[in-house]
Structures are given as structure tokens and as C-alpha cells.
Scaffold this motif. Structure first.
Motif, PDB file in Angstrom:
ATOM      1  N   ALA A  51       0.834  -1.198   0.000  1.00 24.56           N
ATOM      2  CA  ALA A  51       0.000   0.000   0.000  1.00 24.56           C
ATOM      3  C   ALA A  51       0.872   1.254   0.000  1.00 24.56           C
ATOM      4  O   ALA A  51       1.777   1.397   0.827  1.00 24.56           O
ATOM      5  N   LYS A  52       0.629   2.129  -0.946  1.00 24.77           N
ATOM      6  CA  LYS A  52       1.380   3.379  -1.004  1.00 24.77           C
ATOM      7  C   LYS A  52       0.502   4.477  -1.587  1.00 24.77           C
ATOM      8  O   LYS A  52      -0.437   4.224  -2.347  1.00 24.77           O
ATOM      9  N   LEU A  53       0.825   5.699  -1.209  1.00 26.32           N
ATOM     10  CA  LEU A  53       0.051   6.842  -1.674  1.00 26.32           C
ATOM     11  C   LEU A  53       0.260   7.071  -3.167  1.00 26.32           C
ATOM     12  O   LEU A  53       1.343   6.869  -3.708  1.00 26.32           O
ATOM     13  N   SER A  54      -0.799   7.495  -3.830  1.00 32.71           N
ATOM     14  CA  SER A  54      -0.731   7.885  -5.236  1.00 32.71           C
ATOM     15  C   SER A  54      -1.012   9.373  -5.327  1.00 32.71           C
ATOM     16  O   SER A  54      -1.658   9.954  -4.462  1.00 32.71           O
ATOM     17  N   ARG A  55      -0.514   9.982  -6.392  1.00 27.11           N
ATOM     18  CA  ARG A  55      -0.748  11.410  -6.597  1.00 27.11           C
ATOM     19  C   ARG A  55      -1.650  11.602  -7.810  1.00 27.11           C
ATOM     20  O   ARG A  55      -1.356  11.147  -8.911  1.00 27.11           O
ATOM     21  N   ALA A  56      -2.788  12.257  -7.578  1.00 30.88           N
ATOM     22  CA  ALA A  56      -3.724  12.522  -8.658  1.00 30.88           C
ATOM     23  C   ALA A  56      -3.199  13.651  -9.545  1.00 30.88           C
ATOM     24  O   ALA A  56      -2.257  14.366  -9.180  1.00 30.88           O
ATOM     25  N   TYR A  57      -3.832  13.821 -10.695  1.00 27.81           N
ATOM     26  CA  TYR A  57      -3.396  14.860 -11.624  1.00 27.81           C
ATOM     27  C   TYR A  57      -3.599  16.259 -11.081  1.00 27.81           C
ATOM     28  O   TYR A  57      -2.950  17.201 -11.526  1.00 27.81           O
ATOM     29  N   ASP A  58      -4.518  16.401 -10.115  1.00 34.94           N
ATOM     30  CA  ASP A  58      -4.736  17.731  -9.544  1.00 34.94           C
ATOM     31  C   ASP A  58      -3.785  18.012  -8.379  1.00 34.94           C
ATOM     32  O   ASP A  58      -3.899  19.026  -7.703  1.00 34.94           O
ATOM     33  N   GLY A  59      -2.848  17.088  -8.147  1.00 35.83           N
ATOM     34  CA  GLY A  59      -1.817  17.309  -7.135  1.00 35.83           C
ATOM     35  C   GLY A  59      -2.109  16.721  -5.771  1.00 35.83           C
ATOM     36  O   GLY A  59      -1.221  16.639  -4.927  1.00 35.83           O
ATOM     37  N   THR A  60      -3.343  16.303  -5.533  1.00 32.35           N
ATOM     38  CA  THR A  60      -3.680  15.721  -4.236  1.00 32.35           C
ATOM     39  C   THR A  60      -3.178  14.275  -4.161  1.00 32.35           C
ATOM     40  O   THR A  60      -3.059  13.592  -5.175  1.00 32.35           O
ATOM     41  N   THR A  61      -2.882  13.852  -2.946  1.00 37.24           N
ATOM     42  CA  THR A  61      -2.453  12.468  -2.751  1.00 37.24           C
ATOM     43  C   THR A  61      -3.607  11.659  -2.156  1.00 37.24           C
ATOM     44  O   THR A  61      -4.454  12.201  -1.446  1.00 37.24           O
ATOM     45  N   GLY A  65      -8.294   2.847  -3.030  1.00 38.85           N
ATOM     46  CA  GLY A  65      -9.269   2.127  -2.226  1.00 38.85           C
ATOM     47  C   GLY A  65      -9.864   2.971  -1.113  1.00 38.85           C
ATOM     48  O   GLY A  65     -10.939   2.671  -0.605  1.00 38.85           O
ATOM     49  N   ILE A  66      -9.150   4.038  -0.727  1.00 36.14           N
ATOM     50  CA  ILE A  66      -9.636   4.948   0.318  1.00 36.14           C
ATOM     51  C   ILE A  66      -9.839   6.313  -0.319  1.00 36.14           C
ATOM     52  O   ILE A  66      -9.079   7.255  -0.106  1.00 36.14           O
ATOM     53  N   VAL A  67     -10.849   6.408  -1.160  1.00 35.07           N
ATOM     54  CA  VAL A  67     -11.137   7.663  -1.858  1.00 35.07           C
ATOM     55  C   VAL A  67     -12.608   8.005  -1.675  1.00 35.07           C
ATOM     56  O   VAL A  67     -13.425   7.147  -1.323  1.00 35.07           O
ATOM     57  N   GLY A  68     -12.935   9.260  -1.919  1.00 38.58           N
ATOM     58  CA  GLY A  68     -14.307   9.705  -1.729  1.00 38.58           C
ATOM     59  C   GLY A  68     -15.211   9.341  -2.893  1.00 38.58           C
ATOM     60  O   GLY A  68     -14.752   9.119  -4.014  1.00 38.58           O
TER      61      GLY A  68
END
Length: 232
Positions: A51-61, A65-68
């Protein structure tokens, strides 16, 4: 004359219109992957190990699986259930791999399998490590819920809004004969969970007597809470 790029949502091919020629560019692959993410068996096996953080295109991490899930209007009760189910490993692993259920045969005109397809699509989007944003729209999934539940579960109003009492009670009319819908509180998350798991189980060919072809699905789904599975 201006030109525009269009994407065919069925073939996932890009075209330039009005000239109508296909655009082949590897830089567009990120867009098609967001629309239809895929997972290998190895990637699924490693989900809980790496498990590791990903960075979205808008810059948020975000943590896959743990997303809104977007709240369209009054679908927060369904969002909570869908997010919880997306983090049950056997269920998640089954639906992340479309090959597990894409060949299941259903009777002509049966709409319930739409729930399976939409839930699989939503599951893969929730776990996509290459999302553009740290939240996902459940709109297509919820449309399938409204259709397959014959509007007993809605996305624009919940129980207290439908009868005006503020008690959460719904319309007094009972479910149709033979229906597996609960008799009251249809806007409640617990009732939605019960109906949804039972509907998935049935759409995947589940009965009280398990066939060899359905054992993997039944193992992933388990027995729905407070629901009696009825053989069609």
C-alpha cells in the motif's frame, strides 16, 4: 474550421472530427485507463502488501481504495455501503478481475446483472492508482441501483423526505409479491446493504444449492446479513 478530439466510450479509441481519423498517441493512454482500469492477478495479490500513496493529476495524494464518492444529492447512505464493501478483500479481489464474472450467462431481458457490471467498474475505479482526482463518481452504479430496485432505493431523496414525517418511514405500500426487498426503511444503509448483497448473489447465479461455476462468487459475497436467499 475548428477540430475536436472525441473518445468512443465503447472502443476507447480517439478520433479527430470532422475529419474522422483515429488518433494514436501513447499520451492518451492515461485517459483510457481512468475510464477502464484493469488489474492483473499479481497486482491484486499485492494490494494489501504494498500500500502506497498515489498522486492525482490535480496534485492531491490519496490511498487507492480509500477515496471519496461524490454525493449527488441524497445518496450518502449508499456511498457508505459501497465504500465499506470495496474494502472487504475477498469481495474486492473478485470484482477487480472482470474475467471472474464476465462470462456468466443470464436469462434474456434480465437487468439484474447490470448491478454486477457497474459494481465491478466502480470497484476498479476506487482502487485505481492513476486517478485524475482523489474522488470517484458513483453515478452509473447508483443508476443501476435505482433501476434494479425499481426505485425503492433512490439518489435524490431518502426515507424521511419521501413520507414527510421525519421518522425515516417510507411509503406504506409493501414490496411487490415475490420481491426480496425489505418491507420498510429502504433509505437506510442497513436495508440497502442487505438488498444489495442479495441482489449481487442472485445476479451471479447464486442459489441455496451452489453450482461449481458459482462457488468463487459465493465465497467472495458470503451470505447477506438478515437475508434469506430464495431459490428462483
Amino acid at each position: 474550421f475548428s477540430h475536436h478530439v472525441f473518445l468512443n466510450l465503447h472502443t476507447l479509441k480517439f478520433y479527430c472530427l470532422p475529419d474522422n481519423y483515429e488518433i494514436i498517441d501513447s499520451s492518451l493512454e492515461d485517459i483510457t485507463y481512468v475510464l477502464k482500469p484493469t488489474f492483473t492477478a499479481q497486482q491484486i495479490a499485492n494490494l494489501d502488501k504494498q500500500a502506497k500513496l498515489s498522486r492525482a493529476y490535480d496534485g492531491t495524494t490519496y490511498l487507492p481504495g480509500i477515496v471519496g464518492l461524490n454525493n449527488i444529492k441524497a445518496n450518502d447512505y449508499a456511498n457508505a455501503v459501497l465504500q465499506a464493501l470495496s474494502n472487504v478483500p475477498p469481495l474486492r479481489n473478485y470484482f477487480l478481475e472482470e474475467e471472474n464474472y464476465k462470462s456468466i450467462q443470464r436469462p434474456p431481458g434480465d437487468i439484474m446483472f447490470l448491478l454486477v457490471q457497474r459494481f465491478g467498474e466502480l470497484m476498479r475505479k476506487l482502487w485505481n492508482p492513476r486517478n485524475f482526482k482523489a474522488h470517484v463518481s458513483p453515478h452509473e452504479m447508483l443508476q443501476a441501483v435505482v433501476l434494479c430496485s425499481k426505485k425503492n432505493f433512490q439518489i435524490t431523496k431518502q426515507g424521511e423526505e419521501r413520507d414527510g414525517t421525519g421518522t425515516g418511514a417510507l411509503d406504506p405500500a409493501p414490496p411487490p409479491p415475490g420481491s426480496d426487498l425489505p418491507s420498510g426503511g429502504l433509505g437506510d444503509g442497513v436495508d440497502f446493504l442487505s438488498w444489495f448483497l442479495n441482489a449481487l448473489h442472485s445476479a451471479l447465479g447464486g442459489t441455496k444449492k451452489k453450482k461449481k461455476s458459482e462457488r468463487r462468487a459465493t465465497k467472495a459475497l458470503g451470505a447477506p446479513p438478515r437475508v434469506t436467499l430464495v431459490t428462483p
